[in-house]
Design a protein around this motif. Sequence first.
Motif, PDB file in Angstrom:
ATOM      1  N   GLN A 126      25.098 -12.514 -21.894  1.00 32.77           N
ATOM      2  CA  GLN A 126      25.970 -13.087 -22.076  1.00 32.77           C
ATOM      3  C   GLN A 126      25.803 -14.506 -22.782  1.00 32.77           C
ATOM      4  O   GLN A 126      26.639 -15.198 -23.273  1.00 32.77           O
ATOM      5  N   ASN A 127      24.563 -14.828 -22.862  1.00 33.64           N
ATOM      6  CA  ASN A 127      24.164 -16.501 -23.138  1.00 33.64           C
ATOM      7  C   ASN A 127      23.300 -16.213 -24.630  1.00 33.64           C
ATOM      8  O   ASN A 127      22.647 -17.090 -24.568  1.00 33.64           O
ATOM      9  N   GLY A 128      23.718 -14.907 -25.263  1.00 35.25           N
ATOM     10  CA  GLY A 128      22.717 -14.456 -26.148  1.00 35.25           C
ATOM     11  C   GLY A 128      21.478 -14.128 -25.750  1.00 35.25           C
ATOM     12  O   GLY A 128      20.306 -14.684 -27.074  1.00 35.25           O
ATOM     13  N   LEU A 129      20.851 -13.733 -24.871  1.00 40.67           N
ATOM     14  CA  LEU A 129      19.170 -14.075 -24.857  1.00 40.67           C
ATOM     15  C   LEU A 129      19.150 -12.694 -24.297  1.00 40.67           C
ATOM     16  O   LEU A 129      19.311 -11.659 -23.801  1.00 40.67           O
ATOM     17  N   GLY A 130      17.601 -12.211 -24.411  1.00 35.76           N
ATOM     18  CA  GLY A 130      17.206 -10.881 -24.180  1.00 35.76           C
ATOM     19  C   GLY A 130      16.440 -10.413 -22.468  1.00 35.76           C
ATOM     20  O   GLY A 130      16.812 -12.219 -22.423  1.00 35.76           O
ATOM     21  N   PRO A 131      16.205  -9.591 -23.015  1.00 32.84           N
ATOM     22  CA  PRO A 131      16.115  -9.320 -21.210  1.00 32.84           C
ATOM     23  C   PRO A 131      14.722  -9.657 -20.596  1.00 32.84           C
ATOM     24  O   PRO A 131      13.788  -9.360 -21.695  1.00 32.84           O
ATOM     25  N   VAL A 132      14.634  -9.502 -19.690  1.00 39.71           N
ATOM     26  CA  VAL A 132      13.436  -9.816 -19.200  1.00 39.71           C
ATOM     27  C   VAL A 132      13.452  -8.592 -17.448  1.00 39.71           C
ATOM     28  O   VAL A 132      14.145  -7.937 -17.842  1.00 39.71           O
ATOM     29  N   SER A 133      11.836  -7.982 -17.992  1.00 41.84           N
ATOM     30  CA  SER A 133      11.592  -6.619 -17.245  1.00 41.84           C
ATOM     31  C   SER A 133      10.370  -7.294 -15.990  1.00 41.84           C
ATOM     32  O   SER A 133       9.988  -8.147 -15.901  1.00 41.84           O
ATOM     33  N   VAL A 134      10.875  -6.007 -14.445  1.00 42.94           N
ATOM     34  CA  VAL A 134       9.787  -6.254 -13.722  1.00 42.94           C
ATOM     35  C   VAL A 134       8.617  -6.556 -13.567  1.00 42.94           C
ATOM     36  O   VAL A 134       8.229  -5.022 -14.833  1.00 42.94           O
ATOM     37  N   ASP A 135       8.123  -7.329 -13.343  1.00 42.42           N
ATOM     38  CA  ASP A 135       6.145  -6.805 -13.242  1.00 42.42           C
ATOM     39  C   ASP A 135       5.200  -7.445 -12.085  1.00 42.42           C
ATOM     40  O   ASP A 135       5.929  -8.235 -11.593  1.00 42.42           O
ATOM     41  N   SER A 136       4.793  -6.176 -11.844  1.00 39.75           N
ATOM     42  CA  SER A 136       4.086  -6.306 -10.360  1.00 39.75           C
ATOM     43  C   SER A 136       3.568  -7.985 -10.063  1.00 39.75           C
ATOM     44  O   SER A 136       3.615  -7.942  -8.748  1.00 39.75           O
ATOM     45  N   ALA A 137       2.888  -8.457 -10.818  1.00 37.03           N
ATOM     46  CA  ALA A 137       2.225  -9.500 -10.510  1.00 37.03           C
ATOM     47  C   ALA A 137       2.612 -11.117 -10.474  1.00 37.03           C
ATOM     48  O   ALA A 137       2.840 -11.349  -9.444  1.00 37.03           O
ATOM     49  N   VAL A 138       4.536 -10.657 -10.819  1.00 33.11           N
ATOM     50  CA  VAL A 138       5.409 -12.303 -11.098  1.00 33.11           C
ATOM     51  C   VAL A 138       5.188 -11.201  -9.394  1.00 33.11           C
ATOM     52  O   VAL A 138       5.686 -12.420  -8.981  1.00 33.11           O
ATOM     53  N   ILE A 139       5.729 -10.847  -8.961  1.00 31.56           N
ATOM     54  CA  ILE A 139       6.209  -9.914  -7.407  1.00 31.56           C
ATOM     55  C   ILE A 139       5.416 -10.096  -6.594  1.00 31.56           C
ATOM     56  O   ILE A 139       6.296 -11.627  -5.592  1.00 31.56           O
ATOM     57  N   GLU A 140       4.872 -10.396  -7.062  1.00 36.84           N
ATOM     58  CA  GLU A 140       3.289 -10.640  -5.391  1.00 36.84           C
ATOM     59  C   GLU A 140       3.535 -12.479  -5.465  1.00 36.84           C
ATOM     60  O   GLU A 140       3.117 -12.966  -4.584  1.00 36.84           O
ATOM     61  N   ALA A 141       3.313 -13.247  -6.651  1.00 39.82           N
ATOM     62  CA  ALA A 141       3.640 -13.949  -7.056  1.00 39.82           C
ATOM     63  C   ALA A 141       5.009 -14.461  -6.145  1.00 39.82           C
ATOM     64  O   ALA A 141       4.723 -15.692  -5.191  1.00 39.82           O
ATOM     65  N   ALA A 142       6.001 -13.792  -6.394  1.00 40.45           N
ATOM     66  CA  ALA A 142       7.005 -14.563  -5.769  1.00 40.45           C
ATOM     67  C   ALA A 142       7.116 -14.267  -4.183  1.00 40.45           C
ATOM     68  O   ALA A 142       7.649 -15.401  -3.276  1.00 40.45           O
TER      69      ALA A 142
END
Length: 198
Positions: A52-68
């Motif tokens: 909606q704000n003209g930006l591309g998508p992000v994808s789920v990443d296992s290392a980012v999940i663990e940091a969260a």
Amino acid sequence: MVRSGIQFAVMAFVALVVASCTTTPQPQISGNTGVADVSYEAVGLINSFRAQNGLGPVSVDSAVIEAARYQAVAMASRDVLSHEVAGDFTTRMNNAGFTYATATENVGAADRTVADSINAWIRSPHHRENMLLREAKYMGMIRASAPGSRYRTYWALILTSAAAGSGPKIIYSSIKPGKAKGGTPFENDGVQIFFTQQ
């Protein structure tokens, strides 16, 4: 030499960094609690907002999940809504291997659903800006429940521009206090992270 900067805001989430990536002791939630990876539910909502704000998508990443997970569990186990409860964001992300990534973190508390959390962040300028990080490519989001705690549910969302890997360390971060809107408790609205080239 400063390479890039990001805005960093608060959103309550539960996170555990992969043990092999850090020597920091892992926080544990005890008692009647639970930790849930809500990344796949969240990614559609976040990508819709970004589109909606003209930006591309992000994808789920296992290392980012663990940091969260590391951050969310730390908050729930200590009943504290703060980016600093398990160490500052810069150190946590470096320890998790994100030494060459622009990264943001939202933390929050008390929201009942993933959609509630994301909508609260959309209403908060700094959190909104984090979710609209132009360079973001990867994300992970965790909910940590601690029924006996003040907020009962803690949330953590992290977005990064690159996967965990090699590169220059994040060498500086500063916190700018702020207030959020929409009735959800927030702290530390706006942390600026700078990166340098080695």
